[in-house]
Design a protein around this motif. Structure first.
Motif, PDB file in Angstrom:
ATOM      1  N   TRP A   1      71.172  72.959  12.991  1.00  0.00           N
ATOM      2  CA  TRP A   1      69.963  73.200  12.082  1.00  0.00           C
ATOM      3  C   TRP A   1      70.578  73.312  10.913  1.00  0.00           C
ATOM      4  N   TYR A   2      71.080  74.664  10.444  1.00  0.00           N
ATOM      5  CA  TYR A   2      71.119  74.795   8.984  1.00  0.00           C
ATOM      6  C   TYR A   2      72.680  74.962   8.383  1.00  0.00           C
ATOM      7  N   GLY A   3      73.548  74.521   9.136  1.00  0.00           N
ATOM      8  CA  GLY A   3      74.956  74.384   8.740  1.00  0.00           C
ATOM      9  C   GLY A   3      75.862  75.858   9.030  1.00  0.00           C
TER      10      GLY A   3
ATOM     11  N   ILE B   1      65.392  80.624  21.203  1.00  0.00           N
ATOM     12  CA  ILE B   1      65.319  80.676  19.774  1.00  0.00           C
ATOM     13  C   ILE B   1      65.231  79.324  19.544  1.00  0.00           C
ATOM     14  N   GLY B   2      63.897  79.009  19.230  1.00  0.00           N
ATOM     15  CA  GLY B   2      63.705  77.450  18.932  1.00  0.00           C
ATOM     16  C   GLY B   2      63.820  76.530  20.215  1.00  0.00           C
ATOM     17  N   SER B   3      64.540  76.906  21.319  1.00  0.00           N
ATOM     18  CA  SER B   3      64.649  75.830  22.232  1.00  0.00           C
ATOM     19  C   SER B   3      63.158  75.748  22.910  1.00  0.00           C
TER      20      SER B   3
ATOM     21  N   THR C   1      62.608  60.291  25.565  1.00  0.00           N
ATOM     22  CA  THR C   1      64.020  60.571  25.139  1.00  0.00           C
ATOM     23  C   THR C   1      64.434  60.112  24.042  1.00  0.00           C
ATOM     24  N   PHE C   2      64.212  60.652  22.650  1.00  0.00           N
ATOM     25  CA  PHE C   2      64.976  60.096  21.632  1.00  0.00           C
ATOM     26  C   PHE C   2      64.457  58.677  21.248  1.00  0.00           C
ATOM     27  N   SER C   3      65.175  57.664  21.057  1.00  0.00           N
ATOM     28  CA  SER C   3      64.686  56.359  20.745  1.00  0.00           C
ATOM     29  C   SER C   3      64.860  55.540  21.871  1.00  0.00           C
TER      30      SER C   3
ATOM     31  N   MET D   1      70.374  69.472  10.161  1.00  0.00           N
ATOM     32  CA  MET D   1      69.606  68.558   9.716  1.00  0.00           C
ATOM     33  C   MET D   1      68.137  68.970   9.225  1.00  0.00           C
ATOM     34  N   ARG D   2      68.219  70.411   9.441  1.00  0.00           N
ATOM     35  CA  ARG D   2      66.794  70.918   9.181  1.00  0.00           C
ATOM     36  C   ARG D   2      66.504  71.458   7.605  1.00  0.00           C
ATOM     37  N   GLY D   3      67.349  71.023   6.749  1.00  0.00           N
ATOM     38  CA  GLY D   3      67.108  71.216   5.457  1.00  0.00           C
ATOM     39  C   GLY D   3      66.702  70.108   4.567  1.00  0.00           C
TER      40      GLY D   3
ATOM     41  N   LYS E   1      59.766  82.670   9.922  1.00  0.00           N
ATOM     42  CA  LYS E   1      60.136  81.830   8.999  1.00  0.00           C
ATOM     43  C   LYS E   1      61.284  81.008   9.016  1.00  0.00           C
ATOM     44  N   PRO E   2      61.018  79.546   8.769  1.00  0.00           N
ATOM     45  CA  PRO E   2      62.244  78.534   9.552  1.00  0.00           C
ATOM     46  C   PRO E   2      63.666  79.115   8.685  1.00  0.00           C
ATOM     47  N   ALA E   3      64.704  78.910   9.163  1.00  0.00           N
ATOM     48  CA  ALA E   3      66.040  79.109   8.637  1.00  0.00           C
ATOM     49  C   ALA E   3      66.442  80.574   8.616  1.00  0.00           C
TER      50      ALA E   3
ATOM     51  N   LEU F   1      54.278  76.719  16.871  1.00  0.00           N
ATOM     52  CA  LEU F   1      53.706  77.133  18.216  1.00  0.00           C
ATOM     53  C   LEU F   1      53.970  76.023  19.342  1.00  0.00           C
ATOM     54  N   SER F   2      55.333  76.186  19.697  1.00  0.00           N
ATOM     55  CA  SER F   2      55.885  75.233  20.659  1.00  0.00           C
ATOM     56  C   SER F   2      55.066  75.317  22.089  1.00  0.00           C
ATOM     57  N   THR F   3      55.152  74.562  23.014  1.00  0.00           N
ATOM     58  CA  THR F   3      54.588  74.729  24.434  1.00  0.00           C
ATOM     59  C   THR F   3      54.874  76.026  24.796  1.00  0.00           C
TER      60      THR F   3
ATOM     61  N   GLU G   1      58.687  70.884  26.178  1.00  0.00           N
ATOM     62  CA  GLU G   1      58.720  69.794  25.508  1.00  0.00           C
ATOM     63  C   GLU G   1      60.200  69.017  25.483  1.00  0.00           C
ATOM     64  N   ASN G   2      61.189  69.855  25.408  1.00  0.00           N
ATOM     65  CA  ASN G   2      62.556  69.460  25.823  1.00  0.00           C
ATOM     66  C   ASN G   2      62.502  69.667  27.019  1.00  0.00           C
ATOM     67  N   MET G   3      62.540  68.451  27.857  1.00  0.00           N
ATOM     68  CA  MET G   3      61.883  68.207  29.381  1.00  0.00           C
ATOM     69  C   MET G   3      63.273  68.451  30.191  1.00  0.00           C
TER      70      MET G   3
ATOM     71  N   TYR H   1      61.285  68.941  13.389  1.00  0.00           N
ATOM     72  CA  TYR H   1      61.162  67.708  14.332  1.00  0.00           C
ATOM     73  C   TYR H   1      61.694  68.229  15.670  1.00  0.00           C
ATOM     74  N   GLY H   2      61.352  67.404  16.866  1.00  0.00           N
ATOM     75  CA  GLY H   2      61.728  67.941  18.152  1.00  0.00           C
ATOM     76  C   GLY H   2      61.384  66.974  18.982  1.00  0.00           C
ATOM     77  N   ARG H   3      61.102  67.215  20.581  1.00  0.00           N
ATOM     78  CA  ARG H   3      61.100  66.423  21.560  1.00  0.00           C
ATOM     79  C   ARG H   3      59.495  66.337  21.904  1.00  0.00           C
ATOM     80  N   ALA H   4      59.096  65.148  22.319  1.00  0.00           N
ATOM     81  CA  ALA H   4      57.925  65.059  23.231  1.00  0.00           C
ATOM     82  C   ALA H   4      58.501  64.892  24.498  1.00  0.00           C
ATOM     83  N   PRO H   5      57.537  65.784  25.649  1.00  0.00           N
ATOM     84  CA  PRO H   5      57.973  65.558  26.859  1.00  0.00           C
ATOM     85  C   PRO H   5      58.252  64.419  27.603  1.00  0.00           C
TER      86      PRO H   5
HETATM   87  N1  LIG Z   1      61.589  65.074  26.293  1.00  0.00           N
HETATM   88  C1  LIG Z   1      62.888  65.214  26.061  1.00  0.00           C
HETATM   89  N2  LIG Z   1      63.601  66.444  26.356  1.00  0.00           N
HETATM   90  C2  LIG Z   1      64.860  66.546  26.007  1.00  0.00           C
HETATM   91  C3  LIG Z   1      65.344  65.405  25.072  1.00  0.00           C
HETATM   92  C4  LIG Z   1      64.537  64.487  24.812  1.00  0.00           C
HETATM   93  O1  LIG Z   1      64.884  63.462  24.119  1.00  0.00           O
HETATM   94  N3  LIG Z   1      63.399  64.265  25.040  1.00  0.00           N
HETATM   95  N4  LIG Z   1      66.559  65.721  24.838  1.00  0.00           N
HETATM   96  C5  LIG Z   1      67.600  66.681  25.410  1.00  0.00           C
HETATM   97  C6  LIG Z   1      68.683  66.949  24.421  1.00  0.00           C
HETATM   98  S1  LIG Z   1      69.978  65.998  24.291  1.00  0.00           S
HETATM   99  C7  LIG Z   1      68.742  68.086  23.746  1.00  0.00           C
HETATM  100  S2  LIG Z   1      69.969  68.497  22.909  1.00  0.00           S
HETATM  101  C8  LIG Z   1      67.596  69.154  23.878  1.00  0.00           C
HETATM  102  C9  LIG Z   1      67.259  69.625  22.639  1.00  0.00           C
HETATM  103  O2  LIG Z   1      66.179  70.397  22.827  1.00  0.00           O
HETATM  104  P1  LIG Z   1      66.192  72.138  22.107  1.00  0.00           P
HETATM  105  O3  LIG Z   1      67.386  72.685  22.039  1.00  0.00           O
HETATM  106  O4  LIG Z   1      65.053  72.806  22.684  1.00  0.00           O
HETATM  107  O5  LIG Z   1      65.818  71.572  20.698  1.00  0.00           O
HETATM  108  P2  LIG Z   1      65.567  72.017  19.456  1.00  0.00           P
HETATM  109  O6  LIG Z   1      65.645  70.943  18.340  1.00  0.00           O
HETATM  110  O7  LIG Z   1      66.846  73.063  19.107  1.00  0.00           O
HETATM  111  O8  LIG Z   1      64.207  72.561  19.213  1.00  0.00           O
HETATM  112  C10 LIG Z   1      63.447  72.280  18.469  1.00  0.00           C
HETATM  113  C11 LIG Z   1      62.287  73.374  18.361  1.00  0.00           C
HETATM  114  O9  LIG Z   1      62.807  74.019  17.255  1.00  0.00           O
HETATM  115  C12 LIG Z   1      61.996  74.683  16.438  1.00  0.00           C
HETATM  116  N5  LIG Z   1      62.534  75.131  15.094  1.00  0.00           N
HETATM  117  C13 LIG Z   1      62.645  74.448  14.135  1.00  0.00           C
HETATM  118  N6  LIG Z   1      63.126  75.012  13.047  1.00  0.00           N
HETATM  119  C14 LIG Z   1      63.501  76.265  13.638  1.00  0.00           C
HETATM  120  C15 LIG Z   1      64.032  77.347  12.969  1.00  0.00           C
HETATM  121  O10 LIG Z   1      64.196  77.606  11.916  1.00  0.00           O
HETATM  122  N7  LIG Z   1      64.073  78.715  13.808  1.00  0.00           N
HETATM  123  C16 LIG Z   1      63.580  78.519  15.259  1.00  0.00           C
HETATM  124  N8  LIG Z   1      63.772  79.550  15.597  1.00  0.00           N
HETATM  125  N9  LIG Z   1      63.176  77.267  15.477  1.00  0.00           N
HETATM  126  C17 LIG Z   1      62.882  76.297  14.776  1.00  0.00           C
HETATM  127  C18 LIG Z   1      60.902  73.592  16.349  1.00  0.00           C
HETATM  128  O11 LIG Z   1      59.670  74.035  16.061  1.00  0.00           O
HETATM  129  C19 LIG Z   1      60.841  73.005  17.676  1.00  0.00           C
HETATM  130  O12 LIG Z   1      59.983  73.767  18.614  1.00  0.00           O
HETATM  131  O13 LIG Z   1      66.582  68.543  24.511  1.00  0.00           O
HETATM  132  C20 LIG Z   1      66.736  67.811  25.746  1.00  0.00           C
HETATM  133  N10 LIG Z   1      65.795  67.529  26.320  1.00  0.00           N
END
Ligand SMILES: Nc1nc2c(c(=O)[nH]1)N[C@H]1C(S)=C(S)[C@@H](COP(=O)(O)OP(=O)(O)OC[C@H]3O[C@@H](n4cnc5c(=O)[nH]c(N)nc54)[C@H](O)[C@@H]3O)O[C@H]1N2
Ligand SMILES: Nc1nc2c(c(=O)[nH]1)N[C@H]1C(S)=C(S)[C@@H](COP(=O)(O)OP(=O)(O)OC[C@H]3O[C@@H](n4cnc5c(=O)[nH]c(N)nc54)[C@H](O)[C@@H]3O)O[C@H]1N2
Ligand code: SF4
Ligand code: SF4
Ligand code: SF4
Ligand code: SF4
Ligand code: SF4
Ligand SMILES: [Mo]
Lengths: 177, 751, 313
Positions: free
Chosen positions: B339-341, B209-211, B620-622, B725-727, B256-258, B242-244, B215-217, B613-617
């Protein structure tokens, strides 16, 4: 012996670990690369597809870069690996122009450099650095002359392609699709 | 208004002390003429990675000249299985980065002008200790707050608790996984925890579900998702983009978001109505099934279709896929879920779904992780505190950790309650400006407090606001606490220095001990160096520092309980009822909905796009944006725009635009547009972490834009205080809206 | 919508937006090589034909330019080598399949011959000049005795050199714009044409000027024919080539191609030289200079544009 790399695009996530790993393994200076990742996107939202590919020198069986090299610095060794001997290379750029994949670059020290299939590791029985690091394990390396090798088996079982076949270079890097 | 504490660009103070020759920029020393380089003999030292919080164990390779050349995974490690992710592999760049903090810095005021002066460690530590003493004397130690993340945080936490403050928070809770932990606690009586005990490699169906794994590596998750693909598992990804991961999925539900909660409830509806749930499991372990059944009676796929835009047939089909795979199914709890509170409630729906499918404690679902507990090095008990993070977060009764934003709020006199006013901060290993939304609030707080210390390795955005900046050495140059992993089996890993700390940098354990001693807390730091602590701890669990220096990772057999529940095994869950609570008694007691409800969230007004917003593989953040190796892979973020929207706006691929959000906040820097079909027409997407405001981060300063800047509307989770943060909605500006082209936006707003 | 992008690695300034390995020295080298080939070809040809007295400019004067052109060309080539100190490696091996290799060898042979030719007639051009050493006169005599052999050697060598300047590019299958068989003959013709133009500039007599005017006219017509053929070839070729030719036909290089190469480098000189042959009063230097410029621009354009074309991405 014919070394080949098989890359499963269905598993690659485009993370580019293969690129950094090559950089640190082979002392590729920052700002240059021996391998890279491409993304192709097709379709219209929400019916979209993407293909991610980790690319590098294809160690072509019919390698124009070797043919056009005026000094013999570019050469083919056992197993079909295409190499550049740095201190025979004059940096004329002919091989760079001859490669349909733009797989070569000019090292800041002047010579031309490219993927070596990590010869130094392969010689020791290890996998190339990019293959060894890939978190999705989507890259395979082995001998195509050995029908039982993982790479031969994968090519037998799965649909695959090479890049720019029309260039006629007979690449040895294959993509499972 | 003249701010008390001006943001100082660290570059202003010719970091001359130890600038490296230009050669160092070439990174790995001299290039050799042949590829022999790679054949050199290296020495390797064990470490575990600090580039993110997955904490993979590996080896740092050092050449004969003592240069760190590469890092690789440790084959024995359950987090990495011998393969680091790109950020971990590129970790070498953290060590080599010549923009690193090099010496302690102290803010000095010269009339209106404020600058940092280079200081000795003695001066800096003395100053901090004296402030800690005076705050304690005047306001009590609780008024000194600690905002931290990662390994340095652990050492500082010990210092603060010894000193008498438990006013501690980290962004990994209220800005990250807090809601899911509370949700799973309410349902299964257990946190999900990290690494997530998701049995992905053996699953038959993975629901994301979104994760956005891939990209979240997070290494283990990525590796196992790939195994799952090999094993032919069905992947269902719910993501408006379309996430990876979505591109690898059998089903991509372009929601649809949210609106995820509606989809989850409809799935629950189908699984109950079609009796697809694990009846035995639900009967034996479940509580409140009937209430749940009643609750979702009308939440049909047709109902959800109107909300989510997902076709009823797809909802049914995917629900059946899950049930078909059950119990080897994982409805992934996600990780960054603020995301949405209503995120705890969404997390609850996820947990409930897993409960119905019987995946908790089952092979291919969630396993029971087991870790090794590391005995604490002996010290006197921590003093009691009069108030703490818990007091500050009282409003959120089910918060289980410090809420950063509450600590920040309590630093502003007009917002502080019951005299619980925070007067000073230590910030260790977190870049608040990027990680906590609502920059206004943070700046107000920073302007209100008396004193702020930042412990960092880089001249991060937050460092510019500090009174004292302490340069920590990187993880490759220090010892740290033992990494004890909860996994399929317990394992521990050692981090040891592979090189001497560069410049004047020091490890956090040393900094904590130095400050502690100056505060008269010697009893809490009763060791000469950290090796002593580690050796003592390791010997207690049947290893030793010497052994760990050789092997890096040690695995243990499970001792407590089996990995999975066995058929019909009696099991008591740590909830009020001892059962899996579909109906949450705890939420009911605290006055919240015991069953999750869908509530609509605002949609973007005309001309605005939802900010996703999200992650690039490779980042890591900033923390990696200035890393030479990783910056090489991706040196700025881009703004994803759907071709249709781009056409409407007349925007071209590659064009730079500025952003303005619903609260009229402008992005400091422009961002490059990427026109792509991977994003919805009503949203834009960007990778988090870019848009550095500190000039001394020379590689990344001003490259790309910061999502955090645009996040000013926060949808707070009433249950645990998460900052949704997604609002936020943004508008794209093609002209530079800043009248003074170079001035950061902050200064403009003040005029 | 389709999208293709680099996720990482290649989107770095050292490689993209496109490979630009060969800078101005390479087209300069190709131009000067072609020019030298053209000049020496005509000098040799008319020597063999026994027309020495009729075309003294072409045989004695213009060849002074050849060694200079070759040396500058070689220097330019060296200058573009990124591993310059190893250039001697070129001469440790002969690699038949590498145009770069045999080009280097042809030049190696051509350099002394071009010097010899220039040396042989140097005192004819500058009658007041005296060699400082006696043995130089001996060599001069010796050369003059055997110059017919020298001329015979030059015919194939200059043709090889002329074709080589084109084949160096067309051998690269990887660059769709270069990958066509006409580039060799085209560059050879263009080289001969620039050589003829040079001979017009250095012509001593109206006969000589007219002769080379006529020759140039013929060469220009052949060149135009080749170019039209080449463009048609691209259109008949695979996608990559059809895309590549867009650079010339409605792309970045269109103005350069049509205005500087076709119009100013070929059509104008063609018209002017026709007028002149028909007896109109045209300052003969103008078409000649235009031909030289057009020849240079052709090389610059082909080298630059060719590098931008590729199969992938
Ligand atoms: N490369 C990399 N990897 C990381 C990190 C990093 O900094 N860099 N950080 C790590 C950490 S601490 C964390 S917490 C995780 C976070 O990683 P995740 O838990 O996977 O992150 P999210 O922010 O929940 O997911 C982002 C995705 O949510 C989608 N999204 C946005 N809005 C919605 C919505 O309303 N509904 C649904 N279903 N999807 C939605 C976006 O399009 C995006 O694809 O990543 C970890 N992995
Ligand atoms: N807008 C927005 N905000 C977010 C998120 C988002 O996606 N978008 N994600 C949220 C999530 S999931 C999380 S977990 C948080 C993460 O929030 P943070 O942990 O604050 O994230 P980073 O930006 O990595 O900041 C880490 C800081 O630690 C420093 N650092 C790195 N290594 C060391 C070290 O060894 N020692 C010391 N002393 N310092 C070090 C870095 O230089 C950097 O300044 O952010 C949250 N905030
Ligand atoms: S490391 Fe593997 S998954 Fe990552 S980009 Fe390279 S091939 Fe793809
Ligand atoms: S990919 Fe390029 S460099 Fe590699 S062998 Fe083929 S032509 Fe040569
Ligand atoms: S650049 Fe070096 S390797 Fe390439 S063709 Fe020239 S000499 Fe050979
Ligand atoms: S095989 Fe070795 S040299 Fe080639 S791309 Fe992979 S890591 Fe680099
Ligand atoms: S997932 Fe990557 S960045 Fe995170 S700890 Fe592991 S190797 Fe390091
Ligand atoms: Mo997180």
């Amino acid at each position: 012996m014919r070394y080949a790399m098989v890359i499963d695009t269905l598993k690659c996530v485009g993370c580019s670990d293969c690129v950094v790993a090559c950089q640190t393994e082979n002392n590729v200076p920052v700002g240059y690369c021996r391998d890279w990742v491409t993304e192709s996107v097709g379709g219209t939202y929400p019916s979209v597809e993407i293909e991610l590919r980790s690319e590098r020198c294809n160690h072509c069986s019919n390698a124009p870069c070797v043919r056009c090299c005026p000094t013999g610095a570019s050469h083919i060794v056992e197993g079909g690996i295409v190499l550049v001997t740095h201190d025979e290379c004059i940096g004329c750029g002919a091989c760079i122009e001859s490669c349909p994949y733009d797989a070569r670059y000019t090292h800041p020290d002047g010579y031309v450099d490219k993927c070596t299939f990590c010869m130094h590791r392969v010689e020791k029985g290890q996998k190339p650095a990019c293959v060894a690091v890939c978190p999705t394990k989507c890259m395979y390396f082995g001998d195509l002359d050995d029908a039982n090798s993982e790479v031969s088996q994968l090519l037998k079982k799965r649909e695959h392609k090479v890049l720019a076949p029309e260039a006629g270079t007979q690449p040895n890097v294959f993509y499972l699709i | 208004m003249i701010t008390r504490r001006k943001f100082i660009k660290i570059s202003a103070l010719g970091m001359g002390a130890a600038t490296m020759g230009a050669g160092a920029i070439q990174l790995l020393g001299a290039h050799s003429k042949s590829s022999n380089y790679a054949i050199q003999d290296f020495t390797r030292y064990p470490t575990y990675c600090e580039v993110c919080f997955w904490k993979c164990a590996g080896w740092t390779y050092v050449d004969k000249e003592g240069n760190i050349v590469k890092i690789k995974g440790n084959d024995k490690d359950t987090h990495s299985n011998g393969r680091f992710c790109p950020r971990g592999t590129g970790g070498v760049g953290m060590y080599h980065d010549t923009d690193r903090l090099q010496v302690p810095l102290i803010r000095v005021k010269d009339g209106d002008n404020e600058t940092f002066k280079e200081a000795t460690w003695d001066e800096a530590l003395e100053l901090i200790a004296s402030k800690m003493k005076s705050i304690k004397a005047k306001y009590g130690p609780e008024a000194f707050g600690l905002l931290k993340h990662g390994a340095p945080g652990k050492h500082m936490e010990h210092l603060f608790k010894s000193y008498g403050s438990d006013t501690i928070g980290e962004p990994a809770y209220a800005q990250c996984r807090g809601p899911r932990e509370t949700a799973f606690s309410m349902t299964f009586g257990s946190w999900v925890g990290s690494p997530e005990p998701t049995d992905i490699r053996d699953t038959k169906c993975l629901v994301l579900i979104g994760s956005h794994i891939g990209e979240n590596m997070h290494n283990g998750q990525v590796q196992e998702m790939s195994d799952a693909i090999d094993n032919g598992a069905t992947i269902i990804t719910v993501d408006p983009r379309l996430s990876t991961a979505a591109s690898k999925s059998k089903y991509w539900l372009a929601i649809k978001p949210a609106t995820d909660l509606a989809l989850l409830l409809a799935w629950i509806h189908v699984i109950i109505e079609e009796e697809l749930y694990d009846k035995k499991y639900v009967e034996q372990y479940g509580y409140g099934f009937d209430e749940l059944k009643n609750h979702v009676r009308d939440m049909t796929p047709e109902w959800a279709y109107g909300i989510t835009t997902i076709k009823p047939s797809v909802i049914r089909e995917t629900a059946r896929e899950m049930a078909h795979a059950a119990p080897a199914v994982i409805v992934h709890p996600g990780r960054h879920v603020v995301w949405y509170g209503d995120d705890t409630q969404r997390g609850r729906a996820v947990a409930i779904l897993n409960g119905l499918l019987g995946s908790w404690g089952r092979r291919g679902g969630f396993y029971f992780p087991e870790g090794k507990s590391i005995p604490k090095y002996p010290h006197p008990p921590y003093p009691d505190t009069k108030w703490s993070w818990e007091t500050l977060g009282e409003q959120y009764p089910l918060a289980e950790m410090g809420i950063t934003t509450e600590i920040i709020r309590a630093s502003i006199p007009s917002e502080a309650k019951d005299g619980h006013l925070v007067k000073a901060w230590m910030v260790a290993g977190t870049n608040l400006i990027k990680s906590i939304p609502n920059k206004r609030l943070i700046e107000d707080a920073i302007n209100s407090i008396d004193f702020m210390v930042v412990v960092d390795t880089m001249p991060s955005d937050i460092a510019g606001y500090a009174d004292v900046v302490l340069p920590e050495c990187t993880y490759l140059e220090r010892y740290d606490g033992i990494r004890s992993a909860s996994h399929r089996h317990p394992s521990i890993a050692l981090r040891m220095p592979a090189a001497k700390p560069k410049y004047e940098t020091k490890p956090a354990w040393w900094i904590a001990k130095q400050i502690g001693e100056r505060l008269g807390l010697q009893a809490y730091f009763n060791y000469k160096n950290y090796e002593e602590v580690l050796d003592w701890q390791l010997k207690k669990i049947g290893s030793s520092l010497e052994e760990m220096q050789k092997i890096g990772v040690k695995n243990f057999d499970r001792e407590e309980n089996p990995l999975y529940l066995s058929e019909g095994e009696p099991y008591e869950f740590n909830t009020n009822t001892g059962k899996i609570e579909f109906y949450s008694t705890e939420l009911e007691n605290k006055g919240f909905d015991p069953l999750p409800k869908y509530t609509p969230h605002p949609e973007p007004p005309a001309g605005f796009y939802r900010l996703n917003y999200g992650r690039a593989p490779m980042h890591t953040f900033s923390r990696t944006v200035n890393n030479p190796n990783l910056n090489d892979l991706m040196d700025e973020n881009s703004l994803w725009v759907n071709p249709k929207s781009a056409k409407v706006m007349g925007i071209k691929n590659g064009q730079y635009v500025w952003l303005k959000n619903q609260d009229d906040i402008l992005s400091t820097f422009p961002i490059k547009v990427r026109i792509t079909e991977r994003i919805r027409w009503d949203s834009v997407y960007m990778v988090h972490g870019f848009g550095q405001t500190n000039k001394s981060m020379s590689r990344t300063y001003g490259k790309g834009a910061a999502d955090t800047e645009m996040i000013t509307h926060i949808m707070t989770d009433p249950i645990m205080g998460g900052t949704g943060m997604r609002g936020n909605f943004v508008m794209l500006l093609t002209e530079n809206p800043h009248t003074n082209k170079n001035a950061p936006q902050k200064e403009e707003q003040e005029s | 919508m389709n999208e293709e992008l680099f996720v990482s690695g290649r989107n770095i300034p050292n490689i993209d937006p496109h490979l630009h390995i060969w800078h101005w020295p390479i087209p300069l080298y190709l131009f000067l090589g072609g020019l030298a080939a053209g000049i020496l070809f005509f000098a040799a040809l008319f020597t063999i034909l026994g027309k020495e007295d009729k075309v003294p400019g072409a045989i004695k004067l213009a060849p002074l330019v050849a060694p200079v052109a070759i040396v500058i060309g070689l220097a330019a080539l060296m200058f573009d080598l990124t591993h310059m100190l190893y250039f001697w490696r070129l001469y440790t091996t002969i690699r038949i399949e590498s145009p770069m290799s045999w080009g280097a060898w042809v030049l190696m042979v051509m350099t002394p011959i071009s010097f010899a030719w220039a040396f042989m007639y140097f005192r004819d051009v500058f009658p007041n000049f005296h060699w400082p050493f006696k043995w130089l006169y001996t060599i001069e005599d010796w050369l003059k005795t055997y110059k017919i052999w020298l001329a015979w050697a030059l015919i194939p060598l200059t043709i090889v050199l002329g074709i080589y300047t084109g084949i160096l590019l067309s051998a690269f299958n990887a660059r769709p714009l270069w990958n066509n068989a006409i580039l060799g003959p085209l560059f050879l013709t263009s080289g001969l044409s620039t050589g003829a133009a040079m001979n017009i500039l250095f012509a001593k007599t109206p006969y000589e000027r007219h002769l080379f005017g006529k020759i140039d006219l013929g060469l220009i017509i052949v060149e135009l024919f080749f170019i039209i053929h080449m463009i048609m070839g691209y259109y008949a070729g695979p996608t990559a080539q059809r895309e590549a030719v867009q650079l010339l036909m409605g792309g970045e290089f269109t103005v350069m191609f049509f205005v500087f190469i076709i119009l100013m480098g070929l059509v104008f000189p063609l018209i002017l030289e026709t007028f002149e042959l028909m007896g109109a009063k045209v300052w003969a230097a103008i078409p000649a200079i235009l031909v030289l410029l057009g020849g240079a621009v052709l090389r610059f354009l082909m080298v630059d544009a060719g590098q931008m074309t590729r199969y992938l991405y």
